[in-house]
Motif scaffolding. Structure first.
Motif, mmCIF file in Angstrom:
data_model
loop_
_atom_site.group_PDB
_atom_site.id
_atom_site.type_symbol
_atom_site.label_atom_id
_atom_site.label_comp_id
_atom_site.label_asym_id
_atom_site.label_seq_id
_atom_site.Cartn_x
_atom_site.Cartn_y
_atom_site.Cartn_z
ATOM 1 N N GLU A 101 0.835 -1.220 0.000
ATOM 2 C CA GLU A 101 0.000 0.000 0.000
ATOM 3 C C GLU A 101 0.861 1.257 0.000
ATOM 4 O O GLU A 101 0.533 2.246 -0.632
ATOM 5 N N ASP A 102 1.988 1.191 0.751
ATOM 6 C CA ASP A 102 2.845 2.370 0.852
ATOM 7 C C ASP A 102 3.650 2.557 -0.426
ATOM 8 O O ASP A 102 4.058 1.571 -1.036
ATOM 9 N N PRO A 103 3.893 3.806 -0.828
ATOM 10 C CA PRO A 103 4.778 3.998 -1.986
ATOM 11 C C PRO A 103 6.177 3.471 -1.653
ATOM 12 O O PRO A 103 6.620 3.615 -0.504
ATOM 13 N N PRO A 104 6.855 2.850 -2.636
ATOM 14 C CA PRO A 104 8.170 2.283 -2.320
ATOM 15 C C PRO A 104 9.194 3.369 -1.994
ATOM 16 O O PRO A 104 9.137 4.458 -2.550
ATOM 17 N N ARG A 105 10.095 3.037 -1.072
ATOM 18 C CA ARG A 105 11.239 3.930 -0.829
ATOM 19 C C ARG A 105 12.136 3.917 -2.052
ATOM 20 O O ARG A 105 12.074 2.997 -2.861
ATOM 21 N N ASP A 106 13.058 4.856 -2.077
ATOM 22 C CA ASP A 106 13.953 4.956 -3.213
ATOM 23 C C ASP A 106 15.094 3.933 -3.128
ATOM 24 O O ASP A 106 16.160 4.170 -3.652
ATOM 25 N N ASP A 107 14.887 2.865 -2.428
ATOM 26 C CA ASP A 107 15.957 1.895 -2.182
ATOM 27 C C ASP A 107 15.379 0.497 -2.413
ATOM 28 O O ASP A 107 14.657 -0.035 -1.578
ATOM 29 N N PHE A 108 15.702 -0.063 -3.578
ATOM 30 C CA PHE A 108 15.111 -1.362 -3.924
ATOM 31 C C PHE A 108 15.463 -2.423 -2.890
ATOM 32 O O PHE A 108 14.624 -3.227 -2.492
ATOM 33 N N GLY A 109 16.728 -2.397 -2.443
ATOM 34 C CA GLY A 109 17.167 -3.401 -1.472
ATOM 35 C C GLY A 109 16.315 -3.406 -0.211
ATOM 36 O O GLY A 109 15.957 -4.460 0.307
ATOM 37 N N PHE A 110 15.975 -2.231 0.250
ATOM 38 C CA PHE A 110 15.143 -2.128 1.458
ATOM 39 C C PHE A 110 13.780 -2.767 1.212
ATOM 40 O O PHE A 110 13.329 -3.611 1.982
ATOM 41 N N GLU A 111 13.132 -2.390 0.114
ATOM 42 C CA GLU A 111 11.801 -2.939 -0.197
ATOM 43 C C GLU A 111 11.880 -4.456 -0.355
ATOM 44 O O GLU A 111 11.030 -5.198 0.134
ATOM 45 N N TYR A 112 12.921 -4.887 -1.051
ATOM 46 C CA TYR A 112 13.145 -6.317 -1.305
ATOM 47 C C TYR A 112 13.193 -7.078 0.019
ATOM 48 O O TYR A 112 12.492 -8.063 0.215
ATOM 49 N N ASP A 113 14.027 -6.615 0.928
ATOM 50 C CA ASP A 113 14.220 -7.368 2.174
ATOM 51 C C ASP A 113 12.954 -7.421 3.021
ATOM 52 O O ASP A 113 12.668 -8.446 3.656
ATOM 53 N N GLN A 114 12.161 -6.309 3.034
ATOM 54 C CA GLN A 114 10.959 -6.316 3.873
ATOM 55 C C GLN A 114 9.946 -7.338 3.322
ATOM 56 O O GLN A 114 9.226 -7.983 4.078
ATOM 57 N N ILE A 115 9.922 -7.517 2.000
ATOM 58 C CA ILE A 115 8.932 -8.414 1.386
ATOM 59 C C ILE A 115 9.440 -9.860 1.314
ATOM 60 O O ILE A 115 8.791 -10.801 1.775
ATOM 61 N N VAL A 116 10.640 -10.027 0.755
ATOM 62 C CA VAL A 116 11.160 -11.377 0.490
ATOM 63 C C VAL A 116 11.380 -12.165 1.788
ATOM 64 O O VAL A 116 11.191 -13.388 1.830
ATOM 65 N N SER A 117 11.717 -11.458 2.860
ATOM 66 C CA SER A 117 11.978 -12.123 4.147
ATOM 67 C C SER A 117 10.777 -12.894 4.669
ATOM 68 O O SER A 117 10.931 -13.835 5.460
ATOM 69 N N GLN A 118 9.585 -12.526 4.221
ATOM 70 C CA GLN A 118 8.389 -13.187 4.765
ATOM 71 C C GLN A 118 8.317 -14.660 4.368
ATOM 72 O O GLN A 118 7.613 -15.447 4.994
ATOM 73 N N GLY A 119 9.055 -15.055 3.334
ATOM 74 C CA GLY A 119 9.057 -16.463 2.921
ATOM 75 C C GLY A 119 9.506 -17.380 4.044
ATOM 76 O O GLY A 119 8.923 -18.454 4.285
#
Ligand code: ADP
Ligand code: ASP
Ligand code: MG
Length: 417
Positions: A101-119
Motif C-alpha cells: 500500500e505504501d509507496p516504495p522507498r527509493d531503495d530497492f534493497g530495502f523494499e526487497y528485504d521487507q517483502i522477500v523475508s516473509q518467505g
C-alpha cells in the motif's frame, strides 16, 4: 548442541513438511536448533512481488496471489479447515499487502528485504505448527531478534559481537529450537537478508555462537558430489573434505554450499555434514579441520552465462599497470567480480557473470579509453585437482576461448552456442 539446516527443496510441498517433521522427531536428544529456508521457490516468487512493487508495474498483487495460493494448498493438505494456522499465515500476507500500500522507498534493497523475508517467516510458522500438532515440543524463534546486521540490504554483514551475545542469551542447552535462515535485522529494527542462498550461512552463525558440536545441512543430493549433478551424468560422492578445500571450491563457484558458511565453522573447528534428506542414514559428506579429501577425484565446477571481454589499447601500446588499474577501477565501480583473467602483451582478457544492464555501462566506460571485444553466453569450467584424463574428457569437442592452469586448478572458458 547440533544445528540442522533444511533448504527450500526439502520443504517444497506438504509431503516435505511431513518428512522434515519426521526427521526432526528422530533426532536423538533435544539439544538441537533447526534453521529453515522458505518453501520451494517462494523466495523467487516474492522477488517478483518486490520488483513489481518497486517498478510500480501493477503486477505486485498478482504475483503475491501466486505465493498465497501455493501456501494455501499446502495448509489445506496439512491442517483442518478451522486450524489457527490459517489466521497466522493470513496475517503474514496482510503484512505484505500493507507494505504494498505504501509507496516504495527509493531503495530497492530495502523494499526487497521487507517483502522477500516473509518467505522464511511463513515456512517456519507452518513447520512449527505442524510439529506442535504432532507433539514435538520446541521453541520458535524470530531470527531477527538474534542475527544483528548493518543496513546493507540484500547482502547484510553480520555484527558478530551483538549476534553472538543475543544468541547465547536466548538459546539454552537441552531444548529444541526452530528459526529462519537468510534473515537479519538492523539496529533500527528493519529486516535485512544475507544474500541469496544465505540460510546455510545462518546455520554457521548459530553454530559459531553456540560452539555447536556439528552442523548438518540436509539437501536433495547425497552430499557434496565431485560435480553438479544437473550438468554431469556421472558423479562421485566426496566423503571427506577439508575446510580449506571447501572454501576453494565455493570460491570457484561450487553451488552446493553458500560461500560464507565455511569460515565461521573453520574458526571454531565445527564439522559440517552435507547429507541427504531422502536417505537419512547415509553419512553424506563430512567437511572438517584437516580432513583429507576422499576419494581423491577431480572436482568440476560449471558457471554458465559468462561474458568474456578482451581489452587492448587504442594505440597498439602494451597493456601495462596503469591500464590495469584503470580497468579494475571500472569493474569495482560497477560491482563486477572477475572469475578468471589473462594478460598478454597487447591485450587483457577477463571473464565474469553476465549482467546485461551493467555491462552496457562498463562497456561505454572502457570503450572511451580502450579497444574492446566481447563475447556473451559462454561457459566457464573449473577443474580442481585436474588430471590429463579429466581435462581431455572435458574439452573434447568444445570450442575453447580461454584456458588457464595453476598447479591444482584448471579453468577454461568455452563457447557452447
Ligand atoms: P537448498 O537450498 O535446498 O539447501 P541448494 O539447491 O542450494 O539446496 O543445493 C543443492 C543443489 O546444489 C543440488 O540440487 C545440486 O543440483 C546443486 N549442486 C551444485 N553443485 C553440486 C555439487 N558439487 N554436489 C552436490 N550438489 C551440487
Ligand atoms: N530462501 C532464500 C533463497 O532462496 C535463502 C536460502 O534458501 O538459503 O535464497
Ligand atoms: Mg539453497
Amino acid at each position: 548442541m547440533r544445528i540442522h539446516k533444511f533448504g527450500g527443496a526439502s520443504v517444497k510441498d506438504a509431503e516435505g513438511i511431513r518428512h522434515v517433521a519426521s526427521l526432526i522427531q528422530d533426532f536423538s536428544g533435544d539439544d538441537q536448533l533447526i534453521v529453515l529456508s522458505a518453501m520451494g521457490k517462494t523466495t523467487n516468487a516474492l522477488e517478483k512481488v518486490a520488483e513489481s512493487h518497486f517498478t510500480k508495474d501493477g503486477e505486485a498483487h498478482k504475483h503475491l496471489k501466486e505465493s498465497k495460493d501455493f501456501h494455501q494448498t499446502i495448509l489445506s493438505e496439512l491442517f483442518d479447515e478451522k486450524d489457527s494456522i490459517y489466521d497466522a499465515i493470513n496475517n503474514v500476507f496482510v503484512e505484505i499487502e500493507w507494505a504494498l500500500e505504501d509507496p516504495p522507498r527509493d531503495d530497492f534493497g530495502f523494499e526487497y528485504d521487507q517483502i522477500v523475508s516473509q518467505g522464511e517467516i511463513l515456512s517456519t510458522l507452518i513447520l512449527s505448527h505442524y510439529l506442535h500438532k504432532n507433539n514435538t515440543q520446541h521453541q520458535w524463534l524470530d531470527v531477527r531478534d538474534l542475527v544483528r546486521t548493518n543496513n546493507v540490504y540484500r547482502n547484510a554483514r553480520v555484527d558478530w559481537d551483538l549476534t553472538v551475545s543475543a544468541i547465547q542469551e536466548m538459546v539454552k542447552p537441552g531444548k529444541l529450537y526452530l528459526t529462519q535462515g537468510f534473515l537479519g535485522c538492523t539496529s533500527e529494527n528493519f529486516t535485512t537478508t544475507l544474500g541469496r542462498e544465505g540460510s546455510d550461512y545462518t546455520a554457521a552463525i548459530f553454530a559459531f555462537a553456540l560452539n555447536a558440536d556439528e552442523v548438518n545441512v540436509w539437501k536433495d543430493v547425497p552430499g557434496m558430489l565431485n560435480a553438479d549433478p544437473r550438468f554431469f551424468k556421472e558423479t562421485t560422492l566426496i566423503e571427506n573434505l577439508s575446510f580449506y578445500e571447501a572454501i576453494e571450491l565455493a570460491y570457484y563457484g561450487a553451488k552446493v554450499i553458500h560461500p560464507k558458511t565455511i569460515q565461521p565453522l573453520q574458526r571454531k573447528s565445527i564439522p559440517l555434514r552435507i547429507r541427504s534428506f531422502q536417505e537419512k542414514n547415509s553419512p553424506g559428506t563430512l567437511i572438517g579441520e584437516g580432513l583429507k579429501q576422499y576419494p581423491q577425484v577431480p572436482f568440476f565446477i560449471v558457471k554458465k552465462d559468462q561474458t568474456l571481454v578482451s581489452i587492448s589499447s587504442k594505440d597498439f601500446a602494451f597493456i601495462v599497470e596503469d591500464h590495469l588499474s584503470e580497468i579494475f577501477a571500472t569493474f569495482a565501480k560497477y560491482g563486477i567480480s572477475v572469475n578468471v583473467m589473462q594478460n598478454s602483451a597487447i591485450s587483457f582478457s577477463v571473464c565474469f557473470d553476465s549482467k546485461p544492464m551493467l555491462f552496457e555501462k562498463v562497456l561505454k566506460e572502457l570503450e572511451a579509453e580502450f579497444h574492446v571485444l566481447y563475447n556473451h553466453g559462454l561457459t566457464m569450467y573449473t577443474i580442481r585437482h585436474y588430471t590429463a584424463d579429466a581435462v581431455e574428457k572435458l574439452i573434447k569437442g568444445k570450442n575453447l576461448v580461454l584456458e588457464q592452469k595453476s598447479r591444482h586448478t584448471l579453468q577454461i572458458v568455452v563457447d557452447e552456442s
